[in-house]
Scaffold this motif. Structure first.
Motif, mmCIF file in Angstrom:
data_model
loop_
_atom_site.group_PDB
_atom_site.id
_atom_site.type_symbol
_atom_site.label_atom_id
_atom_site.label_comp_id
_atom_site.label_asym_id
_atom_site.label_seq_id
_atom_site.Cartn_x
_atom_site.Cartn_y
_atom_site.Cartn_z
ATOM 1 N N ALA A 1 -13.125 -1.586 51.180
ATOM 2 C CA ALA A 1 -14.438 -0.817 51.440
ATOM 3 C C ALA A 1 -14.513 0.069 50.181
ATOM 4 O O ALA A 1 -13.492 0.574 49.651
ATOM 5 N N CYS A 2 -15.575 0.507 50.011
ATOM 6 C CA CYS A 2 -15.981 1.425 48.790
ATOM 7 C C CYS A 2 -17.224 2.407 49.056
ATOM 8 O O CYS A 2 -17.677 1.865 50.048
ATOM 9 N N ASP A 3 -17.803 2.903 47.840
ATOM 10 C CA ASP A 3 -18.917 3.576 48.410
ATOM 11 C C ASP A 3 -19.976 3.329 47.162
ATOM 12 O O ASP A 3 -19.700 2.646 46.192
ATOM 13 N N ILE A 4 -21.169 3.735 47.297
ATOM 14 C CA ILE A 4 -22.206 3.702 46.246
ATOM 15 C C ILE A 4 -22.009 4.039 45.055
ATOM 16 O O ILE A 4 -22.574 3.595 44.103
ATOM 17 N N THR A 5 -21.219 5.269 44.999
ATOM 18 C CA THR A 5 -20.918 5.809 43.474
ATOM 19 C C THR A 5 -20.278 4.673 42.972
ATOM 20 O O THR A 5 -20.435 4.399 41.756
ATOM 21 N N SER A 6 -19.367 4.001 43.463
ATOM 22 C CA SER A 6 -18.516 2.945 42.423
ATOM 23 C C SER A 6 -19.350 1.751 42.187
ATOM 24 O O SER A 6 -19.156 1.223 41.138
ATOM 25 N N VAL A 7 -20.210 1.449 43.244
ATOM 26 C CA VAL A 7 -21.171 0.360 43.131
ATOM 27 C C VAL A 7 -21.962 0.330 41.849
ATOM 28 O O VAL A 7 -22.231 -0.615 41.108
ATOM 29 N N LEU A 8 -22.646 1.690 41.772
ATOM 30 C CA LEU A 8 -23.725 1.982 40.777
ATOM 31 C C LEU A 8 -22.765 2.335 39.414
ATOM 32 O O LEU A 8 -23.479 2.778 38.447
ATOM 33 N N ASP A 9 -21.578 2.318 39.263
ATOM 34 C CA ASP A 9 -20.823 2.665 38.012
ATOM 35 C C ASP A 9 -20.301 1.281 37.336
ATOM 36 O O ASP A 9 -19.015 1.349 36.990
ATOM 37 N N GLN A 10 -20.917 0.205 37.609
ATOM 38 C CA GLN A 10 -20.440 -0.861 37.159
ATOM 39 C C GLN A 10 -21.074 -1.733 35.983
ATOM 40 O O GLN A 10 -22.419 -1.511 35.532
ATOM 41 N N SER A 11 -20.416 -2.533 35.182
ATOM 42 C CA SER A 11 -21.153 -3.508 34.169
ATOM 43 C C SER A 11 -21.620 -4.531 34.802
ATOM 44 O O SER A 11 -21.040 -5.757 34.378
ATOM 45 N N ALA A 12 -22.504 -4.421 35.421
ATOM 46 C CA ALA A 12 -23.199 -5.787 36.101
ATOM 47 C C ALA A 12 -23.842 -6.781 35.140
ATOM 48 O O ALA A 12 -24.375 -6.527 34.097
ATOM 49 N N THR B 44 -22.466 -16.596 19.674
ATOM 50 C CA THR B 44 -21.063 -16.274 19.816
ATOM 51 C C THR B 44 -20.482 -16.078 21.131
ATOM 52 O O THR B 44 -19.340 -16.272 21.207
ATOM 53 N N GLY B 45 -21.290 -16.071 22.242
ATOM 54 C CA GLY B 45 -20.623 -15.733 23.457
ATOM 55 C C GLY B 45 -20.199 -14.334 23.682
ATOM 56 O O GLY B 45 -19.491 -14.113 24.755
ATOM 57 N N GLU B 46 -20.124 -13.632 22.682
ATOM 58 C CA GLU B 46 -19.334 -12.224 22.898
ATOM 59 C C GLU B 46 -20.066 -11.327 23.606
ATOM 60 O O GLU B 46 -21.296 -11.425 23.813
ATOM 61 N N LYS B 47 -19.555 -10.546 24.307
ATOM 62 C CA LYS B 47 -20.191 -9.441 24.999
ATOM 63 C C LYS B 47 -20.813 -8.325 24.621
ATOM 64 O O LYS B 47 -19.946 -7.339 23.726
ATOM 65 N N LEU B 48 -21.967 -7.709 24.679
ATOM 66 C CA LEU B 48 -22.646 -6.575 24.186
ATOM 67 C C LEU B 48 -21.682 -5.333 24.591
ATOM 68 O O LEU B 48 -21.149 -5.383 25.791
ATOM 69 N N GLY B 49 -21.663 -4.275 23.992
ATOM 70 C CA GLY B 49 -21.100 -3.042 24.534
ATOM 71 C C GLY B 49 -21.942 -2.158 25.391
ATOM 72 O O GLY B 49 -23.230 -2.445 25.316
ATOM 73 N N GLY B 50 -21.564 -1.132 25.825
ATOM 74 C CA GLY B 50 -22.447 -0.190 26.375
ATOM 75 C C GLY B 50 -22.454 -0.495 27.998
ATOM 76 O O GLY B 50 -21.648 -1.399 28.416
ATOM 77 N N GLN B 51 -23.390 0.102 28.704
ATOM 78 C CA GLN B 51 -23.578 0.168 30.084
ATOM 79 C C GLN B 51 -25.033 0.180 30.261
ATOM 80 O O GLN B 51 -25.814 1.051 29.775
ATOM 81 N N VAL B 52 -25.591 -0.494 31.413
ATOM 82 C CA VAL B 52 -26.883 -0.444 31.903
ATOM 83 C C VAL B 52 -26.993 0.283 33.202
ATOM 84 O O VAL B 52 -26.456 -0.329 34.084
ATOM 85 N N HIS B 53 -27.751 1.279 33.452
ATOM 86 C CA HIS B 53 -27.979 1.812 34.313
ATOM 87 C C HIS B 53 -28.834 1.199 35.458
ATOM 88 O O HIS B 53 -29.809 0.588 35.076
#
Length: 319
Positions: free
Chosen positions: A281-292, A212-221
């Protein structure tokens, strides 16, 4: 191949423009947007070419962030991908030291050592072992890869997805193994591990449904520092640490729509959000809190020790 060639040509042009800009200014303070390419002649520090066909994992100097990229119409994915590649140290060093980009993208045939440059940077080999449970015979194959696709349906972290990937799989019933020694289909155990890993690891997180091309929910650390030793064929030895330096992010509900941007770590050790023309500019906390959707790691021996105070993977796990 045509699309990949265009990406590489665009990357080389972007790198050459970055390298031609002036150097020496301090990086921007957090949350301050950087100017566009045309305004950077007197602005921040940038990448610079290195002598020879270098595949070094480290920057020669602590270069800062470069320019954003204009969105010329549905080009956010290309822009984000180019930024991630631009801040890949061995690829940038190699591209800036060559006249025809990566091998295989031109009609001519370059030197033998150049033909494997892309494999040396992001490539490795899977080791597949199948053991017949009747005669205990083992069949082994090696297969090259340029990226590692991770099934995240039942995983909440990159480490867990990697662990699922290397767990032994039983081959039985319709999937029984045809043993060359027993000359019949038998039950078998299949194990997949990494025989070798390149200077850079690209993890593609499988967020989208194949149907379907739909995106899964949730977040992967995902961690800032990743020890790949537990997933290698040879698990004894020192930790094999890789450091996160770029994250490609998708925002939206389907693969056919939404928006792409990325986070990159410049040579000065600072993180920046690259969203088309804007660099913040940002910090590592923001970087690690994304739906990569794609993660870029580089071997720590050449990057983490000189760019930012990145602790070892084991030290991080104890914090």
């Amino acid at each position: 191949m045509g699309e990949m060639k265009q990406v590489i040509i665009s990357l080389q042009s972007h790198l050459e423009t970055e390298a031609s800009c002036c150097q020496g200014k301090s990086p921007p303070s957090p949350q301050k947007e950087l100017p566009l390419q045309s305004d950077l002649a007197s602005g921040a520090t940038h990448l610079a070419p290195s002598g020879g066909a270098s595949l070094s994992c480290s920057w020669k100097r602590p270069y800062g962030i470069g320019a954003g990229l204009q969105n010329t119409g549905n080009t956010c994915y290309l822009n984000a991908a180019l930024q991630c590649l631009t801040y890949t140290p061995p690829l940038a060093n190699y591209m800036l030291s060559q006249a025809a980009g990566l091998p295989g993208l031109t009609d001519g045939v370059g030197p033998q050592e150049d033909q494997s440059a892309s494999q040396q940077i992001v490539g490795g080999h899977w080791r597949s072992q199948i053991q017949c449970l009747q005669c205990q015979g083992i069949s082994e194959t090696l297969d090259p890869y340029l990226e590692i696709a991770l099934d995240i349906k039942t995983a909440d972290s990159v480490e867990q997805a990697l662990q699922h990937l290397v767990q032994p799989e039983e081959l039985a019933g319709e999937n029984a193994y045809h043993c060359a020694t027993c000359l019949q289909k038998t039950a078998a155990s299949k194990t997949l591990t990494l025989q070798s890993a390149g200077k850079v690891l690209l993890f593609v997180l499988k967020w989208f449904s194949d149907f379907t091309g739909e995106k899964l929910g949730g977040q992967v650390h995902y961690p800032e520092c990743l020890d790949m030793r537990p997933y290698m064929s040879q698990q004894n030895g020192r930790p094999l640490d890789y450091v996160l330096y770029a994250v490609l992010v998708h925002v939206g509900l389907r693969c056919q729509s939404g928006h792409y941007f990325c986070y990159v770590k410049a040579g000065n050790g600072h993180w920046y959000k690259m969203d088309d023309a804007n660099a913040t500019a940002c910090d590592i906390t923001s970087v690690l809190d994304q739906s990569a959707c794609v993660l870029f790691y580089v071997h720590k021996s050449g990057f983490g020790e000189t760019n930012g105070n990145v602790s070892s993977c084991r030290e991080q796990s104890l914090q």
